[in-house]
Motif scaffolding. Sequence first.
Motif, PDB file in Angstrom:
ATOM      1  N   VAL A 153      12.128   5.384   2.341  1.00 23.90           N
ATOM      2  CA  VAL A 153      11.826   5.810   1.245  1.00 23.90           C
ATOM      3  C   VAL A 153      12.893   5.442   0.395  1.00 23.90           C
ATOM      4  N   TYR A 154      14.129   5.528   0.736  1.00 20.93           N
ATOM      5  CA  TYR A 154      15.311   4.687  -0.050  1.00 20.93           C
ATOM      6  C   TYR A 154      14.872   3.309  -0.622  1.00 20.93           C
ATOM      7  N   ARG A 155      14.727   2.873   0.445  1.00 19.30           N
ATOM      8  CA  ARG A 155      14.422   1.034   0.141  1.00 19.30           C
ATOM      9  C   ARG A 155      13.392   0.921  -0.729  1.00 19.30           C
ATOM     10  N   ASP A 156      12.300   1.854  -0.627  1.00 20.38           N
ATOM     11  CA  ASP A 156      10.901   1.831  -1.544  1.00 20.38           C
ATOM     12  C   ASP A 156      11.213   2.102  -2.797  1.00 20.38           C
ATOM     13  N   MET A 157      12.277   2.924  -2.971  1.00 20.61           N
ATOM     14  CA  MET A 157      12.417   3.433  -4.521  1.00 20.61           C
ATOM     15  C   MET A 157      13.134   2.468  -4.933  1.00 20.61           C
ATOM     16  N   GLU A 158      14.128   1.559  -4.409  1.00 23.89           N
ATOM     17  CA  GLU A 158      14.697   0.522  -5.016  1.00 23.89           C
ATOM     18  C   GLU A 158      13.768  -0.548  -5.362  1.00 23.89           C
ATOM     19  N   ALA A 185      13.213  12.927  -1.149  1.00 22.52           N
ATOM     20  CA  ALA A 185      13.041  12.050  -0.327  1.00 22.52           C
ATOM     21  C   ALA A 185      12.404  12.239   1.380  1.00 22.52           C
ATOM     22  N   PRO A 186      12.917  13.525   1.513  1.00 26.65           N
ATOM     23  CA  PRO A 186      12.204  13.993   3.132  1.00 26.65           C
ATOM     24  C   PRO A 186      10.681  14.471   2.828  1.00 26.65           C
ATOM     25  N   GLU A 187      10.549  15.053   1.666  1.00 29.76           N
ATOM     26  CA  GLU A 187       9.243  15.267   1.365  1.00 29.76           C
ATOM     27  C   GLU A 187       8.216  14.106   1.027  1.00 29.76           C
ATOM     28  N   LEU A 188       8.812  13.017   0.725  1.00 28.68           N
ATOM     29  CA  LEU A 188       8.046  11.913   0.671  1.00 28.68           C
ATOM     30  C   LEU A 188       8.144  11.038   1.790  1.00 28.68           C
ATOM     31  N   ALA A 189       9.114  11.098   2.607  1.00 32.82           N
ATOM     32  CA  ALA A 189       8.869  10.615   4.184  1.00 32.82           C
ATOM     33  C   ALA A 189       8.008  11.430   4.842  1.00 32.82           C
ATOM     34  N   ALA A 190       7.695  12.622   4.681  1.00 30.52           N
ATOM     35  CA  ALA A 190       6.642  13.379   5.624  1.00 30.52           C
ATOM     36  C   ALA A 190       5.393  13.198   5.438  1.00 30.52           C
ATOM     37  N   GLU A 191       5.317  13.150   3.814  1.00 28.08           N
ATOM     38  CA  GLU A 191       4.099  12.483   3.273  1.00 28.08           C
ATOM     39  C   GLU A 191       3.328  11.318   3.771  1.00 28.08           C
ATOM     40  N   LEU A 192       4.407  10.312   3.726  1.00 29.15           N
ATOM     41  CA  LEU A 192       4.218   8.902   4.145  1.00 29.15           C
ATOM     42  C   LEU A 192       4.236   8.700   5.297  1.00 29.15           C
ATOM     43  N   GLU A 193       4.893   9.404   6.485  1.00 24.63           N
ATOM     44  CA  GLU A 193       5.116   9.149   7.761  1.00 24.63           C
ATOM     45  C   GLU A 193       6.042   7.958   7.818  1.00 24.63           C
ATOM     46  N   SER A 200       0.732  -1.390  -0.150  1.00 23.76           N
ATOM     47  CA  SER A 200      -0.005   0.130   0.086  1.00 23.76           C
ATOM     48  C   SER A 200       0.898   1.267   0.002  1.00 23.76           C
ATOM     49  N   ARG A 201       1.871   1.405   0.630  1.00 22.53           N
ATOM     50  CA  ARG A 201       2.839   2.251   0.858  1.00 22.53           C
ATOM     51  C   ARG A 201       3.625   2.685  -0.450  1.00 22.53           C
ATOM     52  N   LEU A 202       3.959   1.528  -1.196  1.00 21.37           N
ATOM     53  CA  LEU A 202       4.901   1.720  -2.418  1.00 21.37           C
ATOM     54  C   LEU A 202       3.689   2.269  -3.251  1.00 21.37           C
ATOM     55  N   LEU A 203       2.491   1.776  -3.495  1.00 23.65           N
ATOM     56  CA  LEU A 203       1.344   2.371  -4.280  1.00 23.65           C
ATOM     57  C   LEU A 203       1.268   3.726  -3.924  1.00 23.65           C
ATOM     58  N   SER A 204       1.028   4.421  -2.941  1.00 19.85           N
ATOM     59  CA  SER A 204       0.864   5.696  -2.272  1.00 19.85           C
ATOM     60  C   SER A 204       2.086   6.426  -3.010  1.00 19.85           C
ATOM     61  N   LEU A 205       3.305   5.916  -2.713  1.00 16.86           N
ATOM     62  CA  LEU A 205       4.567   6.645  -3.222  1.00 16.86           C
ATOM     63  C   LEU A 205       4.450   6.738  -4.699  1.00 16.86           C
ATOM     64  N   LEU A 206       4.046   5.795  -5.525  1.00 14.11           N
ATOM     65  CA  LEU A 206       3.939   5.622  -7.041  1.00 14.11           C
ATOM     66  C   LEU A 206       2.720   7.054  -7.077  1.00 14.11           C
ATOM     67  N   LEU A 207       1.940   7.005  -6.632  1.00 14.53           N
ATOM     68  CA  LEU A 207       0.596   7.940  -6.897  1.00 14.53           C
ATOM     69  C   LEU A 207       1.206   9.416  -6.559  1.00 14.53           C
TER      70      LEU A 207
END
Length: 323
Positions: A35-40, A21-29, A4-11
């Motif tokens: 975030v680095y691991r999810d991007m990989e 990466a800090p902006e994404l981390a703040a959005e996804l808490e 679910s988090r990966l899909l949220s990141l993609l959207l």
Amino acid sequence: MRASRLLSLLLLLQTRGRMTAPELAAELEVSVRTVYRDMEALSAAGVPVYADRGPAGGYQLLDGYRTRLNGLTAEEASSLFLAGLPGPAAELGMAELAANAELKLLAALPPEPRSHASRMRERFLLDVPGWYRASDDVPHLSEVSEAVWEQRPLHMTYRRWGRREVDRVIHPYGLVLKGGSWYLVAAPPDGSPRTYRVARILTLETLPGRFARPEGFDLGGFWQAYAKEFRERMYTAEAVIKVAPGREDLLAFTMGADVVGAALAAAGEPDPEGWRTLTVPVESITHARWVLLRMGADVEVLEPPQLRALMGEAVAELAKLYG
């Protein structure tokens, strides 16, 4: 949970473009490391995501890449049908668009979320206006909403309090629906934002050209600050009252639950007869007289003396009227 988090990141990347990466981390808490691991993981799954280094860098998707996944859970899909608000949509001139969007959303959902959404629509209804009041008559709302969307300046004749009419040229920033009434947040060309009740717009003309919307203007943040300031300005005085035992709920209904709740929290213990002494904010002495008379003998005004005198005069007049 991770899927679910990966899909949220993609959207997020699809809807907002480049994000750090800090902006994404703040959005996804989550942490930046996550975030680095999810991007990989996204990259390994074949999603064309890449990173730009440097102060202006960040992650983004390859131009033109779109995912058709919506990732809606059954509960998320159901909640969307509580946001339909057919009445406000019709007032905005969007009733048919809203109905078509709802139909398309239902058709696109898989069976389980579709079933949840249908049951939600059948069993829950949002009715915006309060009891004993109808929605405002807003003949100019559709034109106002179009000007908000297109960033068009407006010239209007507006009825202020006291039925005084004024002419205004404004830049409309947004619309807010509050308690069944529409409010326009707008600013004069060289001024600060303020609010106008759309039902009080008497005449309206859309002017040529477009205005530049202030960078970073946050409609939700402005409205919250305005509502807080309005409440503070509304209460200009205080009254000290005694309320009869067991009548606190009636007082809360009469004066407002938040006002009475705060007063009860700050109050001392009841007297031997069970009466409690409260200090409550009031809009004015004359308004407090009208409000507190509705409580009858369940409330006694102690202070200020002017309000107590007004209550006594009202009771004397009632005694003459009813004998």
